[in-house]
Motif scaffolding. Structure first.
Motif, PDB file in Angstrom:
ATOM      1  N   MET A 115     -39.199  -6.968  23.514  1.00 41.25           N
ATOM      2  CA  MET A 115     -40.579  -6.515  23.600  1.00 41.25           C
ATOM      3  C   MET A 115     -41.533  -7.565  23.044  1.00 41.25           C
ATOM      4  SD  MET A 115     -42.270  -3.145  21.824  1.00 41.25           S
ATOM      5  CE  MET A 115     -41.933  -3.821  20.176  1.00 41.25           C
ATOM      6  N   LEU A 116     -41.177  -8.152  21.914  1.00 39.60           N
ATOM      7  CA  LEU A 116     -42.067  -9.094  21.251  1.00 39.60           C
ATOM      8  C   LEU A 116     -42.222 -10.389  22.039  1.00 39.60           C
ATOM      9  CD1 LEU A 116     -43.788  -9.494  18.736  1.00 39.60           C
ATOM     10  CD2 LEU A 116     -41.787 -10.461  17.590  1.00 39.60           C
ATOM     11  N   VAL A 117     -41.104 -10.989  22.457  1.00 36.42           N
ATOM     12  CA  VAL A 117     -41.201 -12.277  23.152  1.00 36.42           C
ATOM     13  C   VAL A 117     -41.861 -12.131  24.510  1.00 36.42           C
ATOM     14  CG1 VAL A 117     -39.223 -13.261  21.934  1.00 36.42           C
ATOM     15  CG2 VAL A 117     -38.864 -12.110  24.120  1.00 36.42           C
ATOM     16  N   ASN A 118     -41.647 -11.011  25.197  1.00 27.87           N
ATOM     17  CA  ASN A 118     -42.223 -10.831  26.524  1.00 27.87           C
ATOM     18  C   ASN A 118     -43.705 -10.482  26.475  1.00 27.87           C
ATOM     19  OD1 ASN A 118     -39.933 -11.316  28.233  1.00 27.87           O
ATOM     20  ND2 ASN A 118     -39.078  -9.395  27.513  1.00 27.87           N
ATOM     21  N   SER A 119     -44.203 -10.117  25.293  1.00 27.90           N
ATOM     22  CA  SER A 119     -45.640  -9.841  25.169  1.00 27.90           C
ATOM     23  C   SER A 119     -46.468 -11.112  25.177  1.00 27.90           C
ATOM     24  CB  SER A 119     -45.901  -9.055  23.884  1.00 27.90           C
ATOM     25  OG  SER A 119     -45.533  -9.803  22.741  1.00 27.90           O
ATOM     26  N   PHE A 120     -45.824 -12.283  25.039  1.00 30.02           N
ATOM     27  CA  PHE A 120     -46.532 -13.570  25.067  1.00 30.02           C
ATOM     28  C   PHE A 120     -46.358 -14.303  26.400  1.00 30.02           C
ATOM     29  CE2 PHE A 120     -45.636 -12.853  20.555  1.00 30.02           C
ATOM     30  CZ  PHE A 120     -46.876 -13.084  19.994  1.00 30.02           C
ATOM     31  N   THR A 174     -46.207 -15.015  30.663  1.00 28.44           N
ATOM     32  CA  THR A 174     -46.819 -14.661  31.936  1.00 28.44           C
ATOM     33  C   THR A 174     -45.808 -13.809  32.711  1.00 28.44           C
ATOM     34  OG1 THR A 174     -45.924 -16.616  33.056  1.00 28.44           O
ATOM     35  CG2 THR A 174     -48.079 -16.840  31.984  1.00 28.44           C
ATOM     36  N   ARG A 175     -46.277 -13.188  33.770  1.00 25.68           N
ATOM     37  CA  ARG A 175     -45.370 -12.335  34.561  1.00 25.68           C
ATOM     38  C   ARG A 175     -44.265 -13.170  35.199  1.00 25.68           C
ATOM     39  NH1 ARG A 175     -48.883  -8.151  38.075  1.00 25.68           N
ATOM     40  NH2 ARG A 175     -46.810  -7.222  38.305  1.00 25.68           N
ATOM     41  N   ALA A 176     -44.599 -14.416  35.601  1.00 31.31           N
ATOM     42  CA  ALA A 176     -43.581 -15.284  36.197  1.00 31.31           C
ATOM     43  C   ALA A 176     -42.497 -15.627  35.180  1.00 31.31           C
ATOM     44  CB  ALA A 176     -44.233 -16.561  36.733  1.00 31.31           C
ATOM     45  N   GLU A 177     -42.890 -15.966  33.961  1.00 33.88           N
ATOM     46  CA  GLU A 177     -41.924 -16.260  32.899  1.00 33.88           C
ATOM     47  C   GLU A 177     -41.053 -15.047  32.602  1.00 33.88           C
ATOM     48  OE1 GLU A 177     -43.199 -18.842  29.399  1.00 33.88           O
ATOM     49  OE2 GLU A 177     -45.129 -18.155  30.168  1.00 33.88           O
ATOM     50  N   LEU A 178     -41.677 -13.886  32.565  1.00 35.10           N
ATOM     51  CA  LEU A 178     -40.942 -12.663  32.226  1.00 35.10           C
ATOM     52  C   LEU A 178     -39.882 -12.361  33.270  1.00 35.10           C
ATOM     53  CD1 LEU A 178     -42.571  -9.468  30.824  1.00 35.10           C
ATOM     54  CD2 LEU A 178     -40.855  -9.284  32.603  1.00 35.10           C
ATOM     55  N   TYR A 179     -40.252 -12.479  34.557  1.00 34.51           N
ATOM     56  CA  TYR A 179     -39.290 -12.185  35.610  1.00 34.51           C
ATOM     57  C   TYR A 179     -38.220 -13.266  35.725  1.00 34.51           C
ATOM     58  CZ  TYR A 179     -42.438  -8.498  37.169  1.00 34.51           C
ATOM     59  OH  TYR A 179     -43.217  -7.375  37.238  1.00 34.51           O
ATOM     60  N   ASN A 180     -38.555 -14.479  35.297  1.00 37.12           N
ATOM     61  CA  ASN A 180     -37.582 -15.569  35.384  1.00 37.12           C
ATOM     62  C   ASN A 180     -36.471 -15.406  34.358  1.00 37.12           C
ATOM     63  OD1 ASN A 180     -36.557 -18.120  36.290  1.00 37.12           O
ATOM     64  ND2 ASN A 180     -37.433 -19.039  34.439  1.00 37.12           N
ATOM     65  N   ALA A 182     -36.061 -12.844  30.869  1.00 40.94           N
ATOM     66  CA  ALA A 182     -36.663 -11.929  29.891  1.00 40.94           C
ATOM     67  C   ALA A 182     -36.223 -12.213  28.465  1.00 40.94           C
ATOM     68  CB  ALA A 182     -36.317 -10.483  30.249  1.00 40.94           C
ATOM     69  N   LEU A 183     -35.123 -12.959  28.298  1.00 36.30           N
ATOM     70  CA  LEU A 183     -34.594 -13.209  26.960  1.00 36.30           C
ATOM     71  C   LEU A 183     -35.074 -14.522  26.355  1.00 36.30           C
ATOM     72  CD1 LEU A 183     -30.882 -12.051  27.431  1.00 36.30           C
ATOM     73  CD2 LEU A 183     -32.781 -10.758  26.447  1.00 36.30           C
ATOM     74  N   ALA A 184     -35.596 -15.419  27.194  1.00 40.03           N
ATOM     75  CA  ALA A 184     -36.014 -16.734  26.697  1.00 40.03           C
ATOM     76  C   ALA A 184     -37.325 -16.639  25.922  1.00 40.03           C
ATOM     77  CB  ALA A 184     -36.169 -17.698  27.859  1.00 40.03           C
ATOM     78  N   LEU A 185     -37.554 -17.620  25.063  1.00 42.48           N
ATOM     79  CA  LEU A 185     -38.814 -17.696  24.326  1.00 42.48           C
ATOM     80  C   LEU A 185     -39.941 -18.103  25.272  1.00 42.48           C
ATOM     81  CD1 LEU A 185     -37.620 -19.496  21.076  1.00 42.48           C
ATOM     82  CD2 LEU A 185     -38.286 -17.098  21.300  1.00 42.48           C
ATOM     83  N   PRO A 186     -41.176 -17.695  25.012  1.00 43.70           N
ATOM     84  CA  PRO A 186     -42.302 -18.072  25.879  1.00 43.70           C
ATOM     85  C   PRO A 186     -42.643 -19.551  25.734  1.00 43.70           C
ATOM     86  CG  PRO A 186     -43.085 -16.898  23.947  1.00 43.70           C
ATOM     87  CD  PRO A 186     -41.586 -16.818  23.908  1.00 43.70           C
TER      88      PRO A 186
END
Length: 278
Positions: A27-32, A34-40, A42-46
């Protein structure tokens, strides 16, 4: 063998901690992101820690308003639960007869009934009260607080009941001989001695009331009255879900209660142990 057992236990505890903390991390990392990063991934750091999605989430949630609503409902719920439950438990303990025992068992029994089995009859009763007695129980903070107090009273009475048993009745008798009224005995002698269990009850009720979604969703319909948990509904549309803003919004909802819990959590185990065991 003991060292091996301790090492295995430590490893298992660490794994359990990772399992329980993994949703918060996601939840925390995905709040930072973009939608493209999130879909690529979800576990990686922003790639960058920007607060723009938090700002967007706050505007969409009307954050200050819903924060005030949740704070108002939570604080009044806790105050009424503490006052009414402590007085009820004291009278049940000091009135040692079959009726008081039966009433205490009734309180305990209600702890076993799931809210889901009561929610539709409850809404029908609240609607009947509004229609026939003209008391606004639905779509008002007062009605929500009233229902919260009813649902939280059972566990609070149970905890207070066990704790009050450990208070010597001689203290109350001495105060009565000195001319203190029943009301004075409770507020001047008994209630100050309930500090530990009162903090425990307050902590449990704050967490339960703040995190509640189901009862406010059934009770409140106006946008201006919604609590902070209901405001997260804005991110989940019928056809699209704005996941990065949703993650930011969910993070905002848990920050106040996490801070409160971190400050007051040392009282929980102590209070429950003293209240339920004595």
């Amino acid at each position: 063998m003991r060292r091996t057992s301790k090492a295995i236990a430590s490893i298992l505890l660490a794994l359990l901690a990772l399992i329980f903390l993994s949703p918060i991390y996601i939840m925390l990392v995905n709040s930072f992101k973009t939608r493209a990063e999130l879909y690529n991934n979800a576990l990686a750091l922003p790639e960058s820690f920007s607060l723009q999605y938090f700002e967007s989430a706050m505007k969409k949630m009307n954050f200050l308003t819903v924060l005030g609503n949740s704070t108002f409902v939570t604080v009044l719920t806790v105050i009424f639960v503490v006052i009414l439950s402590s007085m009820t438990a004291w009278m049940l303990v000091r009135t040692d007869n079959k009726l008081s025992k039966l009433m205490f068992m009734a309180f305990i029994s209600t702890m076993l009934i799931p809210f889901q089995t009561l929610m539709m009859p409850l809404m029908q009763v609240m609607d009947w009260i509004r229609t026939n007695l003209h008391i606004p129980m639905l779509n008002t903070h007062g009605g929500l607080i009233f229902m919260n107090v009813g649902f939280h009273a059972s566990i609070a009475v149970f905890l207070y009941h066990g704790f009050i048993k450990s208070i010597p009745i001689a203290l109350e008798e001495a105060a009565t001989l000195d001319g203190c009224s029943k009301f004075g005995v409770f507020w001047r002698i008994v209630f100050p001695m309930l500090k530990t269990i009162t903090i425990t009850v307050a902590i449990l009720d704050v967490i339960s009331t703040w995190n509640d979604y189901l009862l406010p969703s059934l009770t409140l319909s106006d946008k201006g009255l919604r609590t902070i948990q209901l405001s997260t509904f804005y991110f989940f549309g019928e056809f699209t879900i704005v996941w990065n803003q949703a993650m930011a919004g969910l993070t905002l909802t848990i920050i106040p209660v996490v801070i409160f819990y971190a400050v007051a959590q040392k009282y929980i185990i102590k209070g429950i142990a003293e209240g339920a065991v004595k």
